[in-house]
Design a protein around this motif. Sequence first.
Motif, short mmCIF file in Angstrom:
data_model
loop_
_atom_site.label_atom_id
_atom_site.label_comp_id
_atom_site.label_asym_id
_atom_site.label_seq_id
_atom_site.Cartn_x
_atom_site.Cartn_y
_atom_site.Cartn_z
N ALA A 140 0.81 -1.22 0.00
CA ALA A 140 0.00 0.00 0.00
C ALA A 140 0.84 1.26 0.00
CB ALA A 140 -0.93 0.00 1.21
N ALA A 141 0.40 2.26 -0.75
CA ALA A 141 1.03 3.57 -0.73
C ALA A 141 0.69 4.30 0.57
CB ALA A 141 0.58 4.38 -1.93
N PHE A 142 -0.52 4.04 1.06
CA PHE A 142 -0.96 4.65 2.32
C PHE A 142 -1.63 3.58 3.17
CE2 PHE A 142 -0.99 8.12 -0.72
CZ PHE A 142 -0.33 9.13 -0.03
N THR A 143 -1.39 3.65 4.46
CA THR A 143 -2.11 2.77 5.39
C THR A 143 -2.94 3.63 6.33
OG1 THR A 143 -0.44 1.05 5.27
CG2 THR A 143 -1.88 1.03 7.20
N LEU A 144 -4.23 3.28 6.42
CA LEU A 144 -5.13 4.02 7.31
C LEU A 144 -5.26 3.24 8.60
CD1 LEU A 144 -5.93 4.92 4.32
CD2 LEU A 144 -8.08 5.67 5.35
N SER A 145 -5.07 3.93 9.71
CA SER A 145 -5.23 3.27 11.00
C SER A 145 -6.10 4.15 11.88
CB SER A 145 -3.87 3.04 11.65
OG SER A 145 -3.19 4.28 11.77
N GLY A 146 -6.74 3.52 12.86
CA GLY A 146 -7.64 4.32 13.69
C GLY A 146 -7.80 3.72 15.07
N THR A 147 -8.20 4.55 16.01
CA THR A 147 -8.49 4.12 17.37
C THR A 147 -9.89 4.59 17.72
OG1 THR A 147 -6.18 4.61 17.83
CG2 THR A 147 -7.59 4.11 19.72
N LEU A 148 -10.68 3.66 18.26
CA LEU A 148 -12.02 4.07 18.68
C LEU A 148 -11.91 4.90 19.95
CD1 LEU A 148 -13.99 0.77 18.08
CD2 LEU A 148 -14.36 2.93 16.89
N THR A 149 -12.60 6.03 19.99
CA THR A 149 -12.61 6.90 21.16
C THR A 149 -14.06 7.04 21.62
OG1 THR A 149 -12.96 8.92 19.89
CG2 THR A 149 -10.68 8.20 20.18
N PRO A 150 -14.28 7.57 22.82
CA PRO A 150 -15.69 7.74 23.27
C PRO A 150 -16.52 8.56 22.28
CG PRO A 150 -14.18 8.08 25.09
CD PRO A 150 -13.32 7.95 23.86
N SER A 151 -15.88 9.47 21.55
CA SER A 151 -16.67 10.34 20.65
C SER A 151 -16.61 9.90 19.20
CB SER A 151 -16.19 11.78 20.78
OG SER A 151 -14.85 11.87 20.33
N GLY A 152 -15.79 8.90 18.86
CA GLY A 152 -15.71 8.50 17.45
C GLY A 152 -14.45 7.75 17.13
N ILE A 153 -13.70 8.24 16.16
CA ILE A 153 -12.45 7.58 15.75
C ILE A 153 -11.35 8.63 15.63
CG2 ILE A 153 -11.27 6.42 13.82
CD1 ILE A 153 -13.88 5.06 13.11
N ALA A 154 -10.17 8.31 16.19
CA ALA A 154 -8.98 9.10 15.91
C ALA A 154 -8.27 8.39 14.76
CB ALA A 154 -8.09 9.18 17.14
N GLY A 155 -8.21 9.05 13.62
CA GLY A 155 -7.71 8.37 12.42
C GLY A 155 -6.44 8.97 11.88
N LYS A 156 -5.66 8.12 11.21
CA LYS A 156 -4.40 8.58 10.62
C LYS A 156 -4.16 7.83 9.32
CE LYS A 156 -0.08 7.93 12.57
NZ LYS A 156 0.92 8.18 13.63
N ALA A 157 -3.71 8.55 8.31
CA ALA A 157 -3.34 7.92 7.03
C ALA A 157 -1.87 8.20 6.79
CB ALA A 157 -4.18 8.48 5.90
N SER A 158 -1.06 7.12 6.86
CA SER A 158 0.39 7.31 6.77
C SER A 158 0.93 6.81 5.44
CB SER A 158 1.08 6.53 7.89
OG SER A 158 0.45 6.79 9.12
N PRO A 159 1.82 7.59 4.83
CA PRO A 159 2.45 7.13 3.59
C PRO A 159 3.49 6.04 3.89
CG PRO A 159 3.23 9.32 4.18
CD PRO A 159 2.22 8.94 5.20
N ARG A 160 3.65 5.08 2.99
CA ARG A 160 4.59 3.99 3.21
C ARG A 160 6.03 4.51 3.32
NH1 ARG A 160 5.04 -1.07 -0.85
NH2 ARG A 160 6.28 0.40 -2.06
N THR A 161 6.26 5.58 2.63
CA THR A 161 7.61 6.13 2.60
C THR A 161 7.97 6.87 3.88
OG1 THR A 161 6.68 8.06 1.53
CG2 THR A 161 7.69 6.41 0.11
N GLY A 162 7.04 6.90 4.82
CA GLY A 162 7.28 7.68 6.02
C GLY A 162 6.94 9.14 5.78
N GLY A 163 7.29 9.97 6.71
CA GLY A 163 6.97 11.40 6.56
C GLY A 163 5.62 11.71 7.17
N ALA A 164 5.19 12.94 6.95
CA ALA A 164 3.97 13.43 7.59
C ALA A 164 2.74 12.65 7.12
CB ALA A 164 3.79 14.91 7.27
N PRO A 165 1.81 12.35 8.05
CA PRO A 165 0.58 11.67 7.63
C PRO A 165 -0.23 12.57 6.69
CG PRO A 165 0.70 11.87 10.03
CD PRO A 165 1.83 12.65 9.47
#
Lengths: 166, 392
Positions: free
Chosen positions: B75-100
């Motif tokens: 994958a060029a990007f991997t999406l990951s998330g954590t369930l929180t009381p109000s919803g989801i904290a989400g992050k999409a990270s590039p495989r090459t590293g660097g800023a999400p």
Amino acid sequence: MKYTYLTLLVLLAILTGCSNDAKKGDGAAFGDSSDSISDTALPERSGNPDTADYETLKSETVLFAYDSFTIEAKERPKLDKLANYLSNNSSTKIVIAGHTDSRGTPQYNLALSEKRANAVRQYLIGLGANGSNISTVGYGEDRPASEGENDSAWNQNRRASPGILR
Amino acid sequence: MLLSLAMRFILPILLLTPCLLSAQSAAPVIVIEQTRKVDVAVSPIAGTEGPLATRVLEEDLKRSGACRVVEPTAAAFTLSGTLTPSGIAGKASPRTGGAPLVESSFSGDARRAAHQFADAFIEALTGTPGFASSRITFASASAGKNRKKEIYISDIDGANARQLTQDGALGYGPKFSPDGSKIAYSSDKSGYRDTYVIDLNTKKRTCVAQFPGQNTGAAFSPNGSTLALSLSKFGNPEICTIPSTGGEPTRLTNARGTDCSPTWSPDGTKIVYVSDERGSPGLYILPATGGTPEKLNTESSYTTEPDWSPDGKKIAYSITSGGGQIGVYDMESKKARIVSRGSGLESPSWTKNSRHLVCSQNGTLVLLDSMTGEAIKIPNNLSKNTEPNTTR
């Protein structure tokens, strides 16, 4: 004046009827943008078309060609009878309920069914009927006379039915 | 930087040969465009609602038309998330590293938060808004000669379908207001066809047009203040506008034909509608304040149900003459093309990205990709679904 219009209508009907059979406007009386008859505004609503009596005048149900709101020559004797009925029952209020077959898209079929009802009403007014006694309603494709999906069913479903408002 | 990053991983996966689709008349050619998709992966989200959120996110990404869901290693990007009381904290990270590409919180239940996460990612990736959070409204009919049609609302993936009206009548043509808080539709519950507006927040319904004859096909102007609709009070169905809270109509057309189905250009200056004044029904454009209508040359006969794309560049419509297909007219090139395959399609409604269209196909709702011609089902357990409309 009225007779001039009627003569014009008949002439137009003959002329365009010969040249352009399948297309709308083949009767030219209705649907041809070149004719000069203006539509008569609909009356304030009265009665409920949903509970009108569609049985008494059932034999005067007008049938239409596909995608057409033209009153065909073969249907006109029914409207002569209907105009006659209205003139003998001058306080009776009726509704013309327009319908389409199942082909075509929902909003256009609604509008086309209303247009068919409008065309019948306008024709009756042309025959001398009192427009303020004639309401219209369009049911689109949703009140079929026959439920089949074939020519015979479609032919029965493209119609305008007169109902007596109670 | 982001663009070059994304480009490096873009894989052309669809190389479809343009094909001819036969239709009646001199039908235009369907152009199946080459589409490029970005490979993405979703890390399983933990928690009770985690599997649901993961699945919803993956489905949204596939449905967007911009992504292909693959194994994390590819994958060029991997999406990951954590369930929180109000919803989801989400992050999409590039495989090459660097800023999400995306790092944000999304509120709502797991399903809604996942939709918003998907939309944020798609917008960051493509620059075009995603439609995963959109909702649809439509009519669904019962069977038989005396059928009833009620108005429904659901998410754009078919979830959360619920019935809005219980009119016991024929409900038609529901359309959202621009902010999605209201729905205009027509019903013959009074015996005659009137136009109603439902306020989804207050659950109140108001009758806004009950003139003699038929009042139908209402569409909100982009600023929400006005409705364009078809009124037959003049003795003929004509295009009119009224204030969206009800009031006296302004008549825009004066033709002998059947005028219906008005919809607005996104800048609110023009209205496209259907008229059969020159034979079979076709599409016409006129200034929203009135003026001379101009016919669109779609090269198809029997075209209805126009819908102007949110970016203003295209008008989608139904083609009945070809057995039920969807056409798109390009405003700049003035060219029309058929964008669907198969038959029985009608009632196109653009999604936010001006690429996908929600349509009905033989009573089922589908999401049609106007670039590939691919249509996927929007499942629900209702029958005879018609006239879908999307939030924008």
